[in-house]
Design a protein around this motif. Sequence first.
Motif, mmCIF file in Angstrom:
data_model
loop_
_atom_site.group_PDB
_atom_site.id
_atom_site.type_symbol
_atom_site.label_atom_id
_atom_site.label_comp_id
_atom_site.label_asym_id
_atom_site.label_seq_id
_atom_site.Cartn_x
_atom_site.Cartn_y
_atom_site.Cartn_z
ATOM 1 N N ASP A 1 18.860 -3.591 68.873
ATOM 2 C CA ASP A 1 19.090 -4.816 69.648
ATOM 3 C C ASP A 1 18.273 -4.644 70.928
ATOM 4 O O ASP A 1 18.822 -4.590 72.026
ATOM 5 N N PRO B 1 26.949 -16.590 66.903
ATOM 6 C CA PRO B 1 25.751 -15.731 66.788
ATOM 7 C C PRO B 1 24.442 -16.471 67.078
ATOM 8 O O PRO B 1 23.382 -15.890 66.947
ATOM 9 N N TYR B 2 24.495 -17.769 67.393
ATOM 10 C CA TYR B 2 23.281 -18.558 67.672
ATOM 11 C C TYR B 2 22.397 -18.683 66.422
ATOM 12 O O TYR B 2 21.170 -18.671 66.527
ATOM 13 N N TYR C 1 18.020 -15.961 61.880
ATOM 14 C CA TYR C 1 18.448 -14.703 61.253
ATOM 15 C C TYR C 1 17.844 -14.673 59.849
ATOM 16 O O TYR C 1 18.221 -15.464 58.995
ATOM 17 N N HIS D 1 16.313 -18.353 67.458
ATOM 18 C CA HIS D 1 17.218 -17.279 67.048
ATOM 19 C C HIS D 1 17.517 -17.320 65.546
ATOM 20 O O HIS D 1 18.681 -17.235 65.136
ATOM 21 N N GLN E 1 12.380 -9.269 70.688
ATOM 22 C CA GLN E 1 13.710 -8.686 70.537
ATOM 23 C C GLN E 1 13.957 -8.476 69.049
ATOM 24 O O GLN E 1 13.987 -9.423 68.268
ATOM 25 N N HIS F 1 21.580 -15.905 76.718
ATOM 26 C CA HIS F 1 21.002 -17.077 76.038
ATOM 27 C C HIS F 1 21.288 -18.401 76.745
ATOM 28 O O HIS F 1 21.661 -19.391 76.111
ATOM 29 N N PHE G 1 26.354 -7.583 65.394
ATOM 30 C CA PHE G 1 27.615 -8.200 65.809
ATOM 31 C C PHE G 1 28.125 -9.229 64.789
ATOM 32 O O PHE G 1 29.150 -9.857 65.021
ATOM 33 N N ARG H 1 19.410 -11.671 78.152
ATOM 34 C CA ARG H 1 20.414 -11.484 79.202
ATOM 35 C C ARG H 1 19.855 -11.561 80.619
ATOM 36 O O ARG H 1 18.711 -11.163 80.860
ATOM 37 N N TYR I 1 16.665 -7.487 66.535
ATOM 38 C CA TYR I 1 18.132 -7.428 66.503
ATOM 39 C C TYR I 1 18.561 -7.399 65.047
ATOM 40 O O TYR I 1 18.123 -8.237 64.243
ATOM 41 N N GLU J 1 12.989 -12.144 67.868
ATOM 42 C CA GLU J 1 12.963 -13.189 68.899
ATOM 43 C C GLU J 1 11.799 -12.931 69.838
ATOM 44 O O GLU J 1 11.822 -11.974 70.610
ATOM 45 N N LEU K 1 23.579 -3.666 77.702
ATOM 46 C CA LEU K 1 22.352 -4.174 77.076
ATOM 47 C C LEU K 1 21.387 -4.866 78.053
ATOM 48 O O LEU K 1 20.589 -5.711 77.662
HETATM 49 C C1 BGC Z 1 21.124 -10.363 71.394
HETATM 50 C C2 BGC Z 1 22.372 -9.742 70.849
HETATM 51 C C3 BGC Z 1 23.394 -10.819 70.701
HETATM 52 C C4 BGC Z 1 22.854 -11.892 69.828
HETATM 53 C C5 BGC Z 1 23.799 -13.043 69.812
HETATM 54 C C6 BGC Z 1 20.636 -11.367 70.411
HETATM 55 O O1 BGC Z 1 19.487 -11.977 70.897
HETATM 56 O O2 BGC Z 1 20.146 -9.420 71.665
HETATM 57 O O3 BGC Z 1 22.858 -8.739 71.689
HETATM 58 O O4 BGC Z 1 24.595 -10.336 70.210
HETATM 59 O O5 BGC Z 1 21.623 -12.354 70.269
HETATM 60 O O6 BGC Z 1 23.914 -13.544 68.592
#
Ligand code: BGC
Length: 374
Positions: free
Chosen positions: A272, A94-95, A202, A200, A309, A131, A315, A106, A311, A337, A232
Amino acid sequence: MLSKRMNYALAIFCALIMLSASMLAKTRVTKQAFGHTTDGTPVDIYSLADGKIEVRIMTYGGIVVSLRTPDRNGKLADVVLGHDSVDGYIPNPPYLGALIGRYGNRIAHGSFQLDGKTYSLPKNDGDNTLHGGIKGFNQVVWTGKEIKDGVELTYLSKDGEQGFPGNLTAIVRYTVSDGALRIEYSATTDKDTVVNLTNHSYFNLAGQGTGDILGHVLKIDASRFTPVDATLIPTGELKPVEGTPFDFRAPHSIGERINADDEQLRRGKGYDHNFVLDHTAGQLSEAAEVYEPTTGRILKVLTTEPGLQFYTGNFLDGTITGKEGRVYKPRYAFCLETQHFPDSPNHPSFPSTELKPGEKYHSVTVFQFSASSR
Ligand code: BGC
């Protein structure tokens, strides 16, 4: 009337008070060894504490590992998802907390054209590149250096790395002062290229891993957003948020409309999406504000970037166990983001992400923490 001598003593006393206040306000920066990557490269972790918040950042991926902020009663909690050791971040699908580059978000079909040449990137998100590709800036060890109030991280991304042209020197400065984490990104190149850097993290302002973020109240200063296709990727339209679940110009709880009957929300499995900020890009100004009612914690996001972004951790699927043994389930955190728009290299009408030799990429984002007694 005070005598001359007393005036003098008073002036010295005031100066001493001001001096000790400024000394107290000074950010303490400490560095510690924090393990190794799988190939044995040592990783350091820097702790930045200003007496209000404490942020820990490691050289692997430039990852914000923890971020402790006070609630309305002064009680500290870690408000970002993550892991207790480097190992937990290898891999990090998930970064969590990571620096993202060369291209945050993307790029459609892993391909773009620049100066009439087509560049192919590794695809790591269906048919798209996400990413920065298979091994982005989130998976490299940066060179750390202590600076005033923080740490400077440097990474040289070689010409052709993950398909991108040009030797790109990226420098990210994380500094902490007065309850805020400031991230300053800069980069230079020796060939025409594209670049879009972000972080990134969270966030869960009630405390990491404690539950979902649907009760957080969000405001985003954006009158438009970039709708996406089923993969997306932005369609190219800048759609007004008016009358949609994407209108956060006045505060709304994140959960209020997240399950609304809306094609865009279905595509993202929640929010997202990239919001087109109303402010003048290039000027550091407020983009978003989040309030968590049970703890009173407030996060303000300021940026020079044109996009954001939002989000909602859609996921996260409960398969990751993070810090303190907490399990990260869907919507247990949100990301804000700051960025240029997704897939900009394939959308000439979007603000440009091109960087040429002799130019300097420069971007600033501030995460400002406070708590309300409300
Ligand atoms: C994206 C998500 C993606 C997530 C990855 C977000 O920046 O918009 O679609 O799943 O990064 O962890």
